[in-house]
Write an enzyme that holds these catalytic residues in place. Structure first.
Site, PDB file in Angstrom:
ATOM      1  N   GLU A 180      92.346  32.169 -36.737  1.00 15.53           N
ATOM      2  CA  GLU A 180      91.943  30.620 -36.562  1.00 15.53           C
ATOM      3  C   GLU A 180      90.769  30.155 -37.541  1.00 15.53           C
ATOM      4  OE1 GLU A 180      91.665  29.205 -32.586  1.00 15.53           O
ATOM      5  OE2 GLU A 180      91.005  27.322 -33.105  1.00 15.53           O
ATOM      6  N   ASP A 225      97.276  33.499 -22.771  1.00  9.61           N
ATOM      7  CA  ASP A 225      95.850  33.834 -23.066  1.00  9.61           C
ATOM      8  C   ASP A 225      95.168  34.536 -22.113  1.00  9.61           C
ATOM      9  OD1 ASP A 225      95.074  33.393 -25.708  1.00  9.61           O
ATOM     10  OD2 ASP A 225      94.700  31.195 -25.600  1.00  9.61           O
ATOM     11  N   ASP A 250      94.909  28.986 -23.701  1.00 10.14           N
ATOM     12  CA  ASP A 250      93.609  28.610 -22.952  1.00 10.14           C
ATOM     13  C   ASP A 250      93.411  27.003 -23.266  1.00 10.14           C
ATOM     14  OD1 ASP A 250      92.302  29.456 -25.202  1.00 10.14           O
ATOM     15  OD2 ASP A 250      90.915  30.574 -23.917  1.00 10.14           O
ATOM     16  N   SER A 251      93.810  26.480 -24.346  1.00 13.22           N
ATOM     17  CA  SER A 251      93.628  25.258 -24.767  1.00 13.22           C
ATOM     18  C   SER A 251      94.116  24.246 -23.573  1.00 13.22           C
ATOM     19  CB  SER A 251      94.408  24.850 -26.055  1.00 13.22           C
ATOM     20  OG  SER A 251      95.559  25.388 -26.183  1.00 13.22           O
ATOM     21  N   GLU A 306      90.822  37.266 -27.411  1.00 15.54           N
ATOM     22  CA  GLU A 306      89.975  37.051 -28.409  1.00 15.54           C
ATOM     23  C   GLU A 306      88.732  37.905 -28.639  1.00 15.54           C
ATOM     24  OE1 GLU A 306      88.132  33.129 -28.187  1.00 15.54           O
ATOM     25  OE2 GLU A 306      90.078  31.941 -27.471  1.00 15.54           O
ATOM     26  N   LYS A 364      97.257  37.222 -24.905  1.00 14.72           N
ATOM     27  CA  LYS A 364      96.306  37.288 -26.219  1.00 14.72           C
ATOM     28  C   LYS A 364      94.904  37.499 -25.701  1.00 14.72           C
ATOM     29  CE  LYS A 364      95.955  33.175 -28.757  1.00 14.72           C
ATOM     30  NZ  LYS A 364      94.393  32.890 -28.300  1.00 14.72           N
TER      31      LYS A 364
END
Ligand code: KIV
Length: 271
Positions: free
Chosen positions: A189, A90, A51-52, A122, A120
């Site tokens: 991270e 993501d 999602d960057s 978080e 993925k």
């Protein structure tokens, strides 16, 4: 011979095997067909449609605004380019934190509409139920702990996470919860290298680091950062392999000069 040389298609099973053999996993982000094609040809193990993309492709100042539809657009372009790498996508902010049914339908849309291989997410304990429901549909999940950019407004800063004992302890607990729940791998991270090494040593699943030192099972970087396309982002952990911003800018400047001086096109470049 490395397992890497024999593998025609990287799967979650292959990544586990790589950890067992102490072979490091190389992962990079990609968001479009052309770049993904280069990464896959180079032999990257895992492509993360991160999602960057919200930052590097869309120009937002955080990962929060990107939508599920936009992630699906990026991911399907990447999948079309990929023959060998495992493609992980993501789940964007707001598509899985609400409840586990919403999380499952977001994950199903990604798998069905992109052809990717895993998602993925978080977070730790707080998203356990969502992870369980997604796994029950047969969708592999990669976890992500430490600096989790979707929570940037809670953290208030992008500094190194888990330096304090309490946060470090919670991170180790969450890592175990993610493994026990069934995640096939974990991203850590921007945390201290010793803590990341401890987690990688305790878990059976592969642990991929970004700003987490070398004692983990693999590394991930944002492609546009390591190629030097982005300029403003320069954390200590980032190794720049190129200065593509300057190279591309130089090429564009030459093109402009050539067009203006009618040097381009020349006799051989026309019909
Ligand atoms: O979105 C992303 O690029 C990521 C990596 C930084 C791991 O999550």
């Amino acid at each position: 011979m490395s397992i890497y040389d024999k593998v025609r298609k990287v799967t979650t099973h292959v990544l586990n095997e790589m950890k067992l053999r102490n072979e490091k996993i190389a992962m990079l982000t990609a968001y479009d067909y052309s770049m993904a094609r280069i990464l896959d040809n180079a032999g990257i193990d895992v492509i993360l449609v991160g999602d960057s993309a919200s930052n590097v492709m869309a120009g937002y100042d955080s990962t929060l605004p990107i939508t599920l539809n936009e992630m699906i657009y990026h991911a399907s372009s990447v999948v079309r380019a990929t023959k060998r790498a495992l493609v992980v996508v993501d789940l964007p902010f707001g598509t899985y934190q609400g409840n586990s049914k919403e999380a499952l339908s977001s994950a199903i849309r990604i798998m069905k509409e992109t052809g990717a291989h895993a998602v993925k997410m978080e977070g730790g304990q707080e998203i356990k139920e969502s992870i369980e429901r997604i796994l029950s549909a047969g969708i592999p999940v990669m976890g992500h702990l430490g600096l989790t950019p979707q929570s940037i407004h809670k953290f208030g800063t992008y500094v190194v996470r888990a330096r304090e004992e309490a946060e470090a302890q919670k991170l180790v607990e969450d890592a175990h919860i993610l493994e026990e729940t069934g995640c096939f791998a974990l991203v850590l991270e921007k945390i201290p290298a010793t803590l990341a090494g401890k987690v990688a040593g305790e878990l059976k699943i592969p642990v991929i680091g970004i700003g987490a030192g070398s004692k983990v099972d693999g590394q991930v970087l944002v492609l546009h950062d390591m190629l030097g396309i982005t300029q403003e982002f320069s954390p200590r952990f980032l190794r720049r392999y190129h200065n593509l911003f300057a190279e591309i800018k130089g090429s564009v400047e030459s093109y402009i000069t050539d067009v203006r001086s009618v040097d381009f096109p020349n006799e051989k470049e026309q019909y």
